[in-house]
Design a protein around this motif. Structure first.
Motif, mmCIF file in Angstrom:
data_model
loop_
_atom_site.group_PDB
_atom_site.id
_atom_site.type_symbol
_atom_site.label_atom_id
_atom_site.label_comp_id
_atom_site.label_asym_id
_atom_site.label_seq_id
_atom_site.Cartn_x
_atom_site.Cartn_y
_atom_site.Cartn_z
ATOM 1 N N HIS A 17 0.876 -1.177 0.000
ATOM 2 C CA HIS A 17 0.000 0.000 0.000
ATOM 3 C C HIS A 17 0.913 1.226 0.000
ATOM 4 C CE1 HIS A 17 -2.961 2.970 1.325
ATOM 5 N NE2 HIS A 17 -3.911 2.076 1.041
ATOM 6 N N SER A 33 5.909 7.143 -5.047
ATOM 7 C CA SER A 33 5.517 6.490 -6.303
ATOM 8 C C SER A 33 6.515 6.790 -7.406
ATOM 9 C CB SER A 33 4.119 6.952 -6.728
ATOM 10 O OG SER A 33 3.156 6.587 -5.762
ATOM 11 N N PHE A 48 5.681 -4.150 -9.323
ATOM 12 C CA PHE A 48 4.350 -4.170 -8.698
ATOM 13 C C PHE A 48 3.265 -4.189 -9.770
ATOM 14 C CE2 PHE A 48 6.973 -1.950 -5.516
ATOM 15 C CZ PHE A 48 6.694 -2.712 -4.376
ATOM 16 N N ARG A 50 -0.314 -2.700 -10.076
ATOM 17 C CA ARG A 50 -1.088 -1.665 -9.397
ATOM 18 C C ARG A 50 -2.484 -1.584 -10.013
ATOM 19 N NH1 ARG A 50 3.960 -0.024 -10.751
ATOM 20 N NH2 ARG A 50 5.311 1.045 -9.239
ATOM 21 N N SER A 54 -5.751 -2.068 -5.281
ATOM 22 C CA SER A 54 -4.750 -2.944 -4.653
ATOM 23 C C SER A 54 -3.379 -2.795 -5.299
ATOM 24 C CB SER A 54 -5.198 -4.408 -4.730
ATOM 25 O OG SER A 54 -5.200 -4.850 -6.076
ATOM 26 N N VAL A 55 -2.377 -3.225 -4.530
ATOM 27 C CA VAL A 55 -0.989 -3.283 -5.001
ATOM 28 C C VAL A 55 -0.473 -4.678 -4.666
ATOM 29 C CG1 VAL A 55 1.358 -2.395 -4.751
ATOM 30 C CG2 VAL A 55 -0.585 -0.816 -4.622
ATOM 31 N N SER A 56 0.167 -5.322 -5.617
ATOM 32 C CA SER A 56 0.722 -6.659 -5.376
ATOM 33 C C SER A 56 2.077 -6.771 -6.060
ATOM 34 C CB SER A 56 -0.219 -7.751 -5.879
ATOM 35 O OG SER A 56 -0.420 -7.631 -7.277
#
Length: 313
Positions: A17, A33, A48, A50, A54-56
């Motif tokens: 996050h 960012s 990532f 994005r 959500s962010v993964s």
């Protein structure tokens, strides 16, 4: 790639996050960012995934996270070790000591120091005072526990490049005693005068190895030192006691020698209560001052110098 970029990446990967990661890093979200995007461009991979919700981590990001976390952890550990070293909490200290320190206060000093400095390796080296002064001047010892004045020897030890400057602090004073066979006519006295003991054959010590102590004994005997007949010159106190026990003569030693005396030898104080002094000596070395000072502080506390307040002129 900058180190801070790795820290930014790891923070986002931990939080998944950007907002929470920015709060953790005490910065605003837009610059965070930007830095992460710059890192991705420099690496040429997407770290990532994005979305608005959500962010993964990508597969590449997950792999990089493991390596970056390990790298930062190692770096933080190295910085902490360096800080411990510079502040005297870690490292290695080499300490020389005369034998009498070993049966007076040194065991207590070692216990205290190891309890207060558990990350420090303490190397103890038994050496005569002269040997310690040489090694201190050469930077081969960090602390020396020597007997009696070092000022003359310290001056002689200095070299053209300025090495050899020694500083000292007194840690323990005790009386001088004459060790005599139990059956000697002077052994039954409460004390012996310089004149009396100067007439007894003397087991003495090398000034090269014990400069301060030899000079101190001469000072205690005063004008009578010229009348002394040296029959043996030894290095170790135990050897001197062996000659005394055999009836060869007397030897003037610190009062703490009583710890080693066999029943056949009596220690008689010198009249006038002349004293001998143990000193903690430091010289040029590469150890952090806090580490050396920590050991000297333990020396002062354990030896309880206030208990022995006799002064040497």
């Amino acid at each position: 790639m900058e180190l801070r970029q790795l820290r930014y990446f790891v923070a986002v990967a931990d939080e998944l996050h950007f907002g929470r990661a920015a709060e953790r890093l005490h910065m605003s979200q837009p610059p965070l960012s930007l830095h992460v995007g710059k890192l991705e461009r420099e690496l040429g991979v997407k770290l990532f995934d994005r979305s608005t919700r959500s962010v993964s981590l990508t597969a590449a990001g997950s792999r990089f996270f493991d390596s970056a976390s390990r790298l930062l952890g190692d770096l933080d550990h190295a910085v902490e070790e360096l800080r411990d070293f510079s502040e005297g909490r870690a490292g290695r200290l080499t300490v020389g000591f005369v034998s009498s320190a070993g049966y007076t206060f040194l065991p207590e000093v070692v216990t205290m120091f190891r309890q207060s400095h558990p990350q420090v390796t303490l190397d103890l080296v038994p050496l005569a005072s002269g040997e310690q002064l040489d090694r201190l001047s050469a930077g081969q010892l960090d602390v020396g526990i020597v007997r009696d004045d070092v000022s003359t020897v310290a001056s002689e030890a200095r070299t053209a490049d300025g090495r050899g400057r020694l500083s000292s602090v007194p840690v323990y004073d005790e009386r001088l005693v004459a060790c005599l066979p139990k059956g000697h006519r002077l052994a039954q006295q409460a004390e012996v005068t310089a004149r009396q003991i100067s007439r007894v054959p003397m087991i003495a010590y090398s000034r090269e190895l014990m400069p301060g102590f030899v000079d101190r004994v001469s000072m205690a005997l005063g004008e009578h030192s010229a009348a002394v007949t040296v029959v043996e010159q030894v290095i170790h106190q135990e050897t001197a006691l062996g000659f005394v026990a055999a009836g060869v003569g007397t030897s003037i030693l610190p009062e703490s020698i009583r710890h080693l005396l066999p029943p056949s030898i009596v220690a008689v104080p010198l009249a006038g209560s002349p004293v001998t002094r143990l000193l903690a000596v430091t010289g040029p070395n590469t150890q952090p001052p806090a580490l050396v000072e920590g050991f000297v502080d333990c020396l002062l506390e354990a030896s309880n110098i206030g208990l022995r307040s006799a002064a040497i002129a």
